[in-house]
Scaffold this motif. Sequence first.
Motif, PDB file in Angstrom:
ATOM      1  N   THR B  49       0.846  -1.201   0.000  1.00 48.00           N
ATOM      2  CA  THR B  49       0.000   0.000   0.000  1.00 48.00           C
ATOM      3  C   THR B  49       0.882   1.251   0.000  1.00 48.00           C
ATOM      4  N   SER B  50       1.844   1.226   0.908  1.00 47.83           N
ATOM      5  CA  SER B  50       2.717   2.376   1.045  1.00 47.83           C
ATOM      6  C   SER B  50       3.496   2.631  -0.250  1.00 47.83           C
ATOM      7  N   SER B  51       4.002   1.558  -0.868  1.00 47.45           N
ATOM      8  CA  SER B  51       4.806   1.716  -2.092  1.00 47.45           C
ATOM      9  C   SER B  51       3.975   2.260  -3.240  1.00 47.45           C
ATOM     10  N   ILE B  52       2.759   1.723  -3.376  1.00 47.88           N
ATOM     11  CA  ILE B  52       1.920   2.155  -4.488  1.00 47.88           C
ATOM     12  C   ILE B  52       1.579   3.640  -4.329  1.00 47.88           C
ATOM     13  N   LEU B  53       1.218   4.025  -3.098  1.00 46.94           N
ATOM     14  CA  LEU B  53       0.887   5.433  -2.855  1.00 46.94           C
ATOM     15  C   LEU B  53       2.103   6.324  -3.076  1.00 46.94           C
ATOM     16  N   MET B  56       2.574   7.081  -6.497  1.00 47.67           N
ATOM     17  CA  MET B  56       1.590   8.021  -7.040  1.00 47.67           C
ATOM     18  C   MET B  56       1.896   9.440  -6.577  1.00 47.67           C
ATOM     19  N   GLY B  57       2.908   9.577  -5.725  1.00 45.05           N
ATOM     20  CA  GLY B  57       3.347  10.912  -5.348  1.00 45.05           C
ATOM     21  C   GLY B  57       2.786  11.430  -4.037  1.00 45.05           C
ATOM     22  N   PHE B  58       2.185  10.542  -3.234  1.00 44.07           N
ATOM     23  CA  PHE B  58       1.672  10.998  -1.944  1.00 44.07           C
ATOM     24  C   PHE B  58       2.824  11.221  -0.969  1.00 44.07           C
ATOM     25  N   PRO B  59       2.679  12.161  -0.044  1.00 56.97           N
ATOM     26  CA  PRO B  59       3.730  12.357   0.960  1.00 56.97           C
ATOM     27  C   PRO B  59       3.797  11.149   1.884  1.00 56.97           C
ATOM     28  N   TYR B  60       4.953  10.996   2.545  1.00 60.46           N
ATOM     29  CA  TYR B  60       5.155   9.764   3.289  1.00 60.46           C
ATOM     30  C   TYR B  60       4.180   9.595   4.450  1.00 60.46           C
ATOM     31  N   LEU B  61       3.841  10.690   5.085  1.00 56.36           N
ATOM     32  CA  LEU B  61       2.924  10.590   6.223  1.00 56.36           C
ATOM     33  C   LEU B  61       1.585   9.987   5.785  1.00 56.36           C
ATOM     34  N   ALA B  62       1.129  10.399   4.585  1.00 61.50           N
ATOM     35  CA  ALA B  62      -0.118   9.833   4.057  1.00 61.50           C
ATOM     36  C   ALA B  62       0.071   8.351   3.771  1.00 61.50           C
ATOM     37  N   CYS B  63       1.223   7.995   3.190  1.00 61.40           N
ATOM     38  CA  CYS B  63       1.474   6.594   2.842  1.00 61.40           C
ATOM     39  C   CYS B  63       1.395   5.707   4.070  1.00 61.40           C
ATOM     40  N   ILE B  64       2.104   6.104   5.111  1.00 62.57           N
ATOM     41  CA  ILE B  64       2.174   5.236   6.296  1.00 62.57           C
ATOM     42  C   ILE B  64       0.820   5.165   6.995  1.00 62.57           C
ATOM     43  N   THR B  65       0.081   6.279   6.972  1.00 55.42           N
ATOM     44  CA  THR B  65      -1.235   6.269   7.618  1.00 55.42           C
ATOM     45  C   THR B  65      -2.185   5.333   6.880  1.00 55.42           C
ATOM     46  N   GLY B 113       3.500  -4.518 -10.416  1.00 54.13           N
ATOM     47  CA  GLY B 113       4.585  -5.113 -11.196  1.00 54.13           C
ATOM     48  C   GLY B 113       4.739  -6.619 -11.078  1.00 54.13           C
ATOM     49  N   GLY B 114       3.853  -7.293 -10.334  1.00 53.25           N
ATOM     50  CA  GLY B 114       3.945  -8.750 -10.234  1.00 53.25           C
ATOM     51  C   GLY B 114       5.315  -9.190  -9.748  1.00 53.25           C
ATOM     52  N   VAL B 115       5.847 -10.242 -10.371  1.00 51.18           N
ATOM     53  CA  VAL B 115       7.133 -10.762  -9.935  1.00 51.18           C
ATOM     54  C   VAL B 115       8.280  -9.804 -10.194  1.00 51.18           C
ATOM     55  N   GLN B 116       8.073  -8.836 -11.067  1.00 50.11           N
ATOM     56  CA  GLN B 116       9.168  -7.919 -11.377  1.00 50.11           C
ATOM     57  C   GLN B 116       9.367  -6.898 -10.262  1.00 50.11           C
ATOM     58  N   GLY B 117       8.422  -6.851  -9.335  1.00 49.14           N
ATOM     59  CA  GLY B 117       8.590  -5.980  -8.180  1.00 49.14           C
ATOM     60  C   GLY B 117       8.345  -4.519  -8.500  1.00 49.14           C
ATOM     61  N   ILE B 118       8.480  -3.706  -7.476  1.00 52.40           N
ATOM     62  CA  ILE B 118       8.203  -2.287  -7.630  1.00 52.40           C
ATOM     63  C   ILE B 118       9.258  -1.500  -6.859  1.00 52.40           C
ATOM     64  N   THR B 119       9.795  -0.474  -7.494  1.00 52.02           N
ATOM     65  CA  THR B 119      10.753   0.366  -6.773  1.00 52.02           C
ATOM     66  C   THR B 119       9.979   1.491  -6.103  1.00 52.02           C
ATOM     67  N   VAL B 120      10.502   1.946  -4.999  1.00 52.12           N
ATOM     68  CA  VAL B 120       9.795   2.928  -4.192  1.00 52.12           C
ATOM     69  C   VAL B 120      10.629   4.202  -4.135  1.00 52.12           C
ATOM     70  N   PHE B 204       9.425  -0.524   6.219  1.00 51.95           N
ATOM     71  CA  PHE B 204      10.337  -1.417   5.515  1.00 51.95           C
ATOM     72  C   PHE B 204      10.450  -1.035   4.039  1.00 51.95           C
ATOM     73  N   SER B 205       9.300  -0.826   3.392  1.00 52.68           N
ATOM     74  CA  SER B 205       9.327  -0.568   1.946  1.00 52.68           C
ATOM     75  C   SER B 205      10.007   0.761   1.636  1.00 52.68           C
ATOM     76  N   GLN B 206       9.770   1.776   2.464  1.00 52.92           N
ATOM     77  CA  GLN B 206      10.408   3.048   2.149  1.00 52.92           C
ATOM     78  C   GLN B 206      11.889   3.017   2.508  1.00 52.92           C
ATOM     79  N   TYR B 207      12.281   2.082   3.352  1.00 57.45           N
ATOM     80  CA  TYR B 207      13.708   1.984   3.687  1.00 57.45           C
ATOM     81  C   TYR B 207      14.486   1.205   2.626  1.00 57.45           C
ATOM     82  N   VAL B 208      13.972   0.042   2.213  1.00 57.27           N
ATOM     83  CA  VAL B 208      14.728  -0.757   1.233  1.00 57.27           C
ATOM     84  C   VAL B 208      14.454  -0.321  -0.202  1.00 57.27           C
TER      85      VAL B 208
END
Lengths: 444, 310
Positions: B49-53, B56-65, B113-120, B204-208
């Motif tokens: 959820t956090s990565s997808i948001l 899309m350009g949402f600020p991090y506070l919104a992502c984590i919430t 991105g399925g198995v290809q993963g998603i960069t954050v 985790f996602s925003q760190y790695v």
Amino acid sequence: MNSSATTKTTAVLVALIIVVAVVAGVGGYFAGQSAGYDAGYKAGYDKGVMAGGAKAYEKGKSEGYKAGYETGYKEGLKAGKPKGPTLPDKIKIGSLMCLSGFLGPMGQKIKLGVELAVKEINRKGGIAGRPVELIVEDTATDPKTALEAFKKLVEVDGCKVVIGPMASPEVMAIGKYANERKVVVISPTATSPKITTEFPDDYIFRTVGSDALQGKALADTALKKGFTKIATLVLNNPYGIGIEEKAKEVLGDKIVLSIRYDPTKMDFRTELSQIKDAGVEAVIYVGWYEDGQVMFRQALEMGLDNIQWIAAEGVYGEPMFKVADAAEFMKRAVIGTRPIAPTGLITYKLFAESFKKEYGKAPTMYQDTAYDATMLAALAIAYAGQYDGAKIKDALQYVSQYYIGATGHKMFDKNGDQLTQFYEIWKVEKVDGKYKFVGIGRWP
Amino acid sequence: MSEPLIYVLDMAVFVGIFAILAVSLNLEYGFTGLANFGKVAFFMVGAYTSSILANMGFPYLACITVATFAAGFVGFVASLPALKLQADYLAIVTLAFGEILRFIFKNEEWIAGGVQGITVPSAITITGVPIQTMMLIQLTIVYAALAICYFIAQRVVNSPYGRTIRAIREDELAAQVLGKDVFKYKAQMFTLGSAMAGVSGSLFSQYVRFIDPYTFEPILTFTVWMMVILGGPANNLGVILGAVFVQALERGARIAKDYLLLPVDPHNLRVMIIGILIILILMYRPQGLFRESKVKTPALEVASKWKKRS
């Protein structure tokens, strides 16, 4: 090959050897100059060209190549000049290999290629007289672990060059960190085209062609045979999907069925019956050993040996013959592609000889690209004359233009991908009751 | 040049991320007795959820919430059918739930991105700041989140509510007889635990900054279980120390191998050590390294003062 072609090849090789020798000289020149040390330049240039290249040119024989090649290497490695204060006393090269996990068996073998290169470099006196220390870390075929191991290599050991990681998702996981910390990463095996688009023009290099090329090779092979109804059956991972997408791009509506499968499932009758029902003429197949064995055994059971299977390099290798039915199926119905060095390449022969001497057996797939990756890294460090990521990166682009390795000319394009990659088209034969792989053609 | 400090900071960040997971599992297993073997599923929901948001350009506070609420919601929905089952079946169902969810992310390419993963994209970008400073900022964020989770967990378990869930863990029937709606309590704890896992996943996602379905294999759940069992179920501080211990053992093995000559690959030895430790602990100290924390309430404090006086 006729005799004139042989002569031509010979001439080309001689020319290339000279180039190798010259780069040694050039390397010596730059490095020597930058530290105001002329002897490095002189020794490098004179020895490289005169003793190595010129001799090779005059003789034009295997012996000569070898001398030229060896000298070229030696001088290339020495080029960092002996007295400059800029290189550390011990040069660390890190390596990330899948020593356990799904690609574990393959990683254990590929590691030998890296180790061989390091041994050879140290035997030749190291990089500018400094020994190379190799630090290998296990990634357990897991991106998360790969990133952790990469951080260990960079932050604890201070590596500026890392050979590996092997799997594409692992490269994707460490890419950003590598760029931030300016650490050169050279993967000998990661073939996903996504690496190019995600990390263009940066610290990520690879000594194997992108699957955008192999996908094309597989598709062309199918086209050449005149198939019009083709299915793709690929691993559901970046490796499989990369090839599938490229094949679709080339073959268009000739692909009537696309299946992605999970390699850990170990029962593929559903997928195989889909193929059977579709009535295709050929299957483009991307798999690995363990799932490939089951896939081929079950395909034989279901009588799918009456259609042509065209497989990628994942199922190329002796382990496939452990299952008798799979071997038999491969003999009857499978041809495939695999990345390969240009035919008759003297540098490959030298590599194979050295490998056999060290380990008592012939090298297998990707040990050569791992060897080349390590050699390129060492030459780049020597040419840069400094243990500094940004300098090594630039040097790597430069030396790759002149480096002829075990797998051929390893020139990188600006994205750090291989400019060219040859593929062998193979099939399986049974000779004296033993199965073996035979080359039947080449691509392009 | 080499910066061992960064590696230490990196480890500290991971300890924080896993400690949040351990605290959340502790709420479910340690205090309520729910054997959740699908912890990774809610961690995964948070991460995706956090990565997808973020993409899309949402600020991090919104992502984590949003990630926290999404994971909590998925946890709530998953708990409805799962909690009707007895303990062992709950374990199986949650385990399967995690895998099913992972397969959805794996096969539905359009999600992420399925198995290809998603960069954050990086949550915080300050140009020209040394990496050590960036790491300290990361560390602050993670530990702030951990502190909040720890605070909430402590408040929950030391309240009358906490005594109810402990009662449910000890004897469900007895709790029912006392008029407690067992199902409701369990579902609430499951939701809370899942939401915390979502926080952890988002961090985790925003760190790695790269996630793919292979990151979320069931082994991750068991790593958290190791932390809880070693540290001591029903002791929030204990499980955090469990997280420190497991992480230190993992990292330590990697470094130790450069200095030790052992007949076994120390990296594999680590797995053996953890296995043996768990067996030993389950045999000789089933309560973990730390005992269950005592309930702290104002009334108890007053009572103990009286006791001392008399």
